[in-house]
Design a protein around this motif. Structure first.
Motif, short mmCIF file in Angstrom:
data_model
loop_
_atom_site.label_atom_id
_atom_site.label_comp_id
_atom_site.label_asym_id
_atom_site.label_seq_id
_atom_site.Cartn_x
_atom_site.Cartn_y
_atom_site.Cartn_z
N HIS A 43 0.90 -1.17 0.00
CA HIS A 43 0.00 0.00 0.00
C HIS A 43 0.92 1.20 0.00
N GLY A 44 0.97 1.92 -1.10
CA GLY A 44 1.91 3.02 -1.23
C GLY A 44 1.25 4.38 -1.22
N LEU A 45 2.09 5.38 -1.18
CA LEU A 45 1.66 6.78 -1.19
C LEU A 45 0.56 7.03 -0.17
N ARG A 46 0.78 6.59 1.04
CA ARG A 46 -0.22 6.69 2.11
C ARG A 46 -0.56 8.13 2.46
N CYS A 94 14.18 5.30 1.70
CA CYS A 94 13.89 3.88 1.47
C CYS A 94 14.81 3.34 0.37
N SER A 95 15.12 4.20 -0.59
CA SER A 95 15.96 3.80 -1.72
C SER A 95 16.75 5.01 -2.22
N MET A 96 18.05 4.89 -2.27
CA MET A 96 18.87 5.97 -2.81
C MET A 96 18.57 6.19 -4.29
N GLU A 97 18.26 5.08 -5.00
CA GLU A 97 18.02 5.17 -6.43
C GLU A 97 16.75 5.94 -6.77
N VAL A 98 15.77 5.94 -5.89
CA VAL A 98 14.50 6.62 -6.17
C VAL A 98 14.38 7.87 -5.30
N CYS A 99 14.06 7.70 -4.04
CA CYS A 99 13.80 8.85 -3.17
C CYS A 99 15.05 9.67 -2.89
N GLY A 100 16.18 9.03 -2.70
CA GLY A 100 17.42 9.76 -2.47
C GLY A 100 17.81 10.60 -3.67
N SER A 101 17.69 10.04 -4.86
CA SER A 101 18.01 10.79 -6.08
C SER A 101 17.06 11.96 -6.27
N ARG A 102 15.78 11.75 -6.00
CA ARG A 102 14.80 12.84 -6.12
C ARG A 102 15.15 13.98 -5.17
N ASP A 103 15.50 13.64 -3.95
CA ASP A 103 15.85 14.65 -2.97
C ASP A 103 17.09 15.43 -3.40
N ARG A 137 12.79 2.57 10.02
CA ARG A 137 12.72 3.97 9.65
C ARG A 137 11.59 4.18 8.65
N GLU A 138 11.17 5.44 8.53
CA GLU A 138 10.24 5.84 7.48
C GLU A 138 11.03 6.73 6.54
N CYS A 139 10.82 6.57 5.24
CA CYS A 139 11.55 7.34 4.24
C CYS A 139 11.41 8.83 4.53
N SER A 140 12.50 9.57 4.39
CA SER A 140 12.51 11.01 4.64
C SER A 140 11.93 11.84 3.51
N SER A 141 11.63 11.21 2.40
CA SER A 141 11.04 11.94 1.28
C SER A 141 9.64 12.42 1.65
N ASP A 142 9.32 13.65 1.25
CA ASP A 142 7.98 14.20 1.52
C ASP A 142 6.88 13.48 0.75
N THR A 143 7.25 12.73 -0.27
CA THR A 143 6.25 12.06 -1.10
C THR A 143 6.30 10.54 -0.97
N CYS A 144 6.90 10.06 0.10
CA CYS A 144 7.02 8.61 0.27
C CYS A 144 6.70 8.26 1.72
N THR A 145 6.04 7.14 1.90
CA THR A 145 5.71 6.68 3.26
C THR A 145 6.24 5.27 3.51
N LEU A 146 7.15 4.81 2.67
CA LEU A 146 7.64 3.45 2.84
C LEU A 146 8.51 3.33 4.08
N LEU A 147 8.39 2.19 4.72
CA LEU A 147 9.21 1.84 5.86
C LEU A 147 10.38 1.00 5.37
N TYR A 148 11.47 1.02 6.14
CA TYR A 148 12.62 0.19 5.79
C TYR A 148 13.43 -0.08 7.05
N LEU A 149 14.24 -1.11 6.99
CA LEU A 149 15.14 -1.44 8.08
C LEU A 149 16.50 -0.86 7.73
#
Length: 187
Positions: A23-26, A167-176, A144-156
């Motif tokens: 369930h994404g983009l909560r 959650c992912s450097m390739e997606v949210c980290g790159s966007r930031d 943790r919860e992703c630090s991106s303002d547009t992501c709510t994914l959790l990760y270890l």
């Protein structure tokens, strides 16, 4: 960089955490339901690496999967936010974790383990047990919860320093990083 928002995300570091990402983009209503149909849950089981066969999934099993997923999410996010555990969520997860998971066996060449004769309910029990194992151990403090303002994914966060932000450097980290670059370039 384009990413299909309905695609399964496997960045959580544990199968139970990855399950919450179905369930994404909560942050927006109603969010993105990545397992809207029984066939989607069967596909998630395969893509998550829990089985290599298509397991039959009933509408009832799908409803149960949604309930388990949301209970795991509430408990994990509550842990991130240092909130008291949700008793109803604990009951749901414990009920699933008490069910029998699929048996584990070796592959034909004896080199790897695999789940034997999995069912949808057995695989959900496996996911619930993984959640119990994670939440009941000291490494739950690395959720943790992703630090991106547009992501709510959790990760270890398995980084040595425990300072991973996305959650992912390739997606949210790159966007930031791109957003920060654009802000600096626009100044």
């Amino acid at each position: 960089m384009f990413q299909d928002v309905a695609a399964f995300r496997f960045v959580g570091g544990r199968v139970s955490v990855d399950f919450t990402a179905t369930h994404g983009l909560r942050w927006r209503e109603p969010g993105v339901e990545r397992i809207p149909a029984p066939a989607d849950l069967a596909r998630w089981f395969i893509e998550a690496g829990l089985t290599d066969i298509t397991v039959p999934v009933s509408a009832s099993a799908l409803r149960s999967a949604h309930e388990l997923r949301e209970a795991l999410y509430r408990l994990m996010r509550g842990r991130v936010l240092e909130e008291p555990p949700d008793r109803r969520a604990i009951d749901v997860v414990n009920r699933w974790a008490a069910k029998a998971p699929p048996a584990i066996g070796l592959t034909a060449d004896g080199s790897a383990k695999r789940l034997v004769a999995p069912t949808a309910h057995g695989l959900l029990a496996f996911v619930a047990r993984d959640g119990v194992d994670l939440l009941g151990a000291s490494h739950a403090d690395r959720l943790r919860e992703c630090s991106s303002d547009t992501c709510t994914l959790l990760y270890l966060d398995t980084s040595r320093a425990g300072s991973r932000r996305w959650c992912s450097m390739e997606v949210c980290g790159s966007r930031d990083k791109m957003a920060r670059y654009r802000r600096r370039a626009g100044d």
